[in-house]
Design a protein around this motif. Structure first.
Motif, mmCIF file in Angstrom:
data_model
loop_
_atom_site.group_PDB
_atom_site.id
_atom_site.type_symbol
_atom_site.label_atom_id
_atom_site.label_comp_id
_atom_site.label_asym_id
_atom_site.label_seq_id
_atom_site.Cartn_x
_atom_site.Cartn_y
_atom_site.Cartn_z
ATOM 1 N N ASP A 44 -8.445 -7.968 2.513
ATOM 2 C CA ASP A 44 -7.662 -8.638 2.251
ATOM 3 C C ASP A 44 -8.723 -9.408 1.124
ATOM 4 O O ASP A 44 -8.674 -10.427 0.468
ATOM 5 N N LYS A 100 -0.098 -1.660 6.767
ATOM 6 C CA LYS A 100 0.409 -2.825 5.745
ATOM 7 C C LYS A 100 1.496 -2.547 4.251
ATOM 8 O O LYS A 100 0.411 -1.159 3.641
ATOM 9 N N ILE A 123 2.284 -3.163 1.602
ATOM 10 C CA ILE A 123 2.092 -4.347 0.066
ATOM 11 C C ILE A 123 2.622 -3.256 -1.291
ATOM 12 O O ILE A 123 2.827 -2.661 -1.392
ATOM 13 N N THR A 174 2.030 -8.993 0.729
ATOM 14 C CA THR A 174 2.678 -8.891 1.601
ATOM 15 C C THR A 174 3.704 -9.015 2.461
ATOM 16 O O THR A 174 4.261 -9.373 2.634
ATOM 17 N N GLU A 233 3.477 -5.962 7.741
ATOM 18 C CA GLU A 233 2.172 -6.012 7.938
ATOM 19 C C GLU A 233 2.036 -4.955 9.897
ATOM 20 O O GLU A 233 3.752 -6.211 10.749
#
Length: 624
Positions: free
Chosen positions: A524, A557, A559, A599, A602
């Protein structure tokens, strides 16, 4: 009538005693003025050498050192006389012993010359003590709470966590007073030229603390004037307030101040200088110089004074809880009888690797600097007291930090290492406590409950690869992600994770990122402290602590490479360029962190048998 008499007696024992209808004495009648102190004056001192009986010894004034230890303060230099003191000289635990001249209180014995061959001491004038100690402003939580966050003591690494030296160096400095040549120095003080005057060491009685923990912090406590005495006393038990009588903490009696009590205990032993009604003045020098405090104040008995060439010391035992220490300042400490301290209870249940369970119950003081250190020490000591400190160990820590008026901060993590697992486990509890107590918000910790499970094995693995059963998917469909990891002994571990593609997922390429909590946090590009420092309320801080990713499990995740931002600790995905330009402008102050992706989902995977580290990434395409 008998019942009424019993009621009167019970009430009288429940409140601090004072002499009724006694005419008030002026300061001049009670205290010997500093300006009248001259070399050659003789008086008496009072302290406890054995048991609880206060004994007297002789005092001969040698002179006064003005301007020490601070501006508008003075230290009176005196020779102590008596057969017991000829054997022990000035001893640790004597701090606060009152000195009287012509029946009036002069001050508290508080300083000594290291390695002196005769008992010469420094006396803190009683007026300096009373001027520095104000019970009206003594509460550590008095006054309005700050709305802005403060700089906190964070224990940011395992080494820092048990580096007591750095913690105490930030808290107080080693206090030394040099006796320097002065034009007006009295002839009686000239033999002391070049000597160093230091606060008398404070015996720190330690019980229940493991040898490994003692080894880490004892040298630093010694450096700052404490004299750790380990494993001799039974420790300070968790007891309610005892009744107050006219003899409770009378001048010259031993007094105990506890940092932690219960199955693990740390208490400082000193001597009472003055009791005024319910107020207790003691020590004549600082403990930690914390200002307003909230610490248990107890009576203490003396087993013996142990003579030593290096430093004689008082061997004492904490007895009945009788009040609360309210002030800790450079000229002494101030306590109040009949008031119970507000402590933080900690319960720790340790499931041992060899079977069986140990339960530890302690109470500790509430302080932003010392409480995280004490939590760290208690957890580390409980683990190393039953489990090995060196070799392969895996520890699981679960529990909760209970906060009045708010949801709990939940603790759940595993730590597997060859030598550092106990340090990491203790740190995982101390860090949230530090953030809470140093947040600047109005925080009342009602307790800490922990359950720790130990295993004498190292269970680690590395993330090897990830695979999906389909790379072209439609919105709303479910694909299977397979995660492959390799353990340290060469075994392969496979975990299958179903992932449902969101109905509003954008068409085109998406990425699936798999990694442990630390790896995903690094992906991140945002430090953990950034999310904690950006909160605006205690409720936000608690949510942020509970949402921190854990290093002992994997996260998945989904994304998309559309930019977003984190504003005031909340993620705003897929923002238009105009919005990003506005919130990222120079006119927007703080609370903003850009994200190169959005995102979509998650997933936190449940902890497995092994702690898997690393991260991998695979791509899929959303089609119509």
């Amino acid at each position: 009538m008998r019942q009424a008499a019993s009621l009167v007696l019970a009430v009288s024992l429940s409140i601090p005693w004072s002499v009724p209808n006694a005419p008030a004495q002026s300061a001049a009648e009670r205290f010997f003025p500093l300006e009248h102190v001259r070399p050659g004056l003789r008086g008496i001192g009072k302290t406890v050498f054995e048991g609880e009986a206060v004994e007297e010894f002789g005092v001969e004034i040698l002179g006064v050192l003005p301007g020490r230890p601070g501006p508008k303060q003075s230290i009176i230099i005196a020779r102590l006389v008596g057969p017991r003191l000829e054997r022990t000289r000035v001893f640790a635990g004597m701090s606060g012993s009152p000195v009287y001249i012509e029946g009036r209180l002069l001050g508290a014995i508080a300083y000594t010359f290291p390695f002196a061959t005769e008992p010469i001491a420094g006396i803190t004038p009683i007026q300096d003590m009373m001027d520095a100690l104000d019970v009206e402003s003594s509460s550590p939580t008095s006054g309005p709470q700050r709305s802005a966050r403060t700089t906190r003591f964070t224990l940011e690494s395992a080494t820092e966590a048990l580096s007591w030296g750095r913690a105490f160096r930030g808290l107080l400095s080693a206090e030394e007073i040099a006796v320097e040549p002065e034009a007006l120095m009295r002839p009686s003080l000239r033999p002391l030229l070049g000597q160093r005057l230091v606060p008398i060491a404070t015996p720190l009685s330690i019980s229940g603390i493991s040898p490994e923990a003692l080894e880490r912090f004892t040298p630093e406590l010694q450096r700052f004037g404490f004299f750790p005495i380990a494993g001799i006393s039974a420790g300070a038990a968790i007891t309610p307030l005892a009744p107050i009588t006219p003899e409770t903490l009378a001048p010259g009696k031993s007094v105990s101040v506890q940092l932690m009590r219960g199955d693990l205990s740390i208490e400082a032993i000193g001597t009472v200088t003055l009791r005024e009604g319910s107020r207790i003045y003691a020590f004549g020098h600082r403990l930690f110089n914390l200002g307003g405090v909230d610490m248990p104040l107890s009576e203490a008995s003396t087993i013996a004074i142990i003579p030593s060439v290096m430093s004689s010391f008082k061997l004492g035992v904490t007895e009945r809880l009788v009040g609360t220490l309210r002030q800790d300042r450079s000229a002494g400490v101030l306590g109040v009888l009949g008031e119970a301290p507000r402590l933080i209870p900690l319960t720790l249940e340790l499931k041992k690797s060899r079977g069986g369970t140990h339960t530890y119950r302690v109470e500790m003081i509430n302080n932003g600097v010392l409480t995280p250190l004490l939590v760290n020490l208690a957890v580390f000591s409980a683990i190393t007291g039953s489990e090995r400190s060196f070799g392969d160990v895996t520890l699981r820590v679960r529990g909760a930090i209970k906060i009045r008026g708010h949801e709990d901060v939940l603790l759940d993590g595993r730590f597997s290492a060859t030598n550092e697992a106990p340090v990491q486990a203790a740190l995982s509890v101390a860090l949230p406590v530090s953030y809470l107590l140093n947040s600047g918000f109005d925080v009342t910790l009602e307790g800490i409950q922990l359950e720790i499970e130990a295993l004498e094995q190292r269970r680690m693995g590395t993330l090897d690869r990830v695979w999906v059963n389909r790379t072209d998917v439609r919105r709303g469909e479910t694909i299977e992600l397979q995660v492959y990891a390799r353990t340290e002994d060469g075994r392969e571990v496979v975990e299958r994770v179903p992932i449902e593609i969101p109905a509003d997922a954008p068409l085109g390429r998406l990425s699936i990122v798999v990694g442990d909590g630390n790896a995903v946090q690094a992906y991140d590009g945002r430090q953990v402290t950034a999310s904690l420092n950006a909160v605006q309320s205690l409720a936000q801080l608690i949510r942020a602590l509970n949402r921190l990713r854990k290093s002992d499990r994997l996260y998945v995740k989904l994304i998309h490479s559309s930019p977003g931002a984190i504003v005031k600790n909340e993620e705003l995905p897929a923002l238009p360029p105009s919005v990003l330009a506005t919130i990222g402008s120079e006119r927007t102050a703080g609370g903003y962190h850009p994200l190169p992706y959005t995102t979509l989902k998650e997933i936190e995977l449940p902890p497995g048998e092994f702690l898997i580290t690393g991260h991998r990434q695979v791509s899929i395409t959303v089609v119509r």
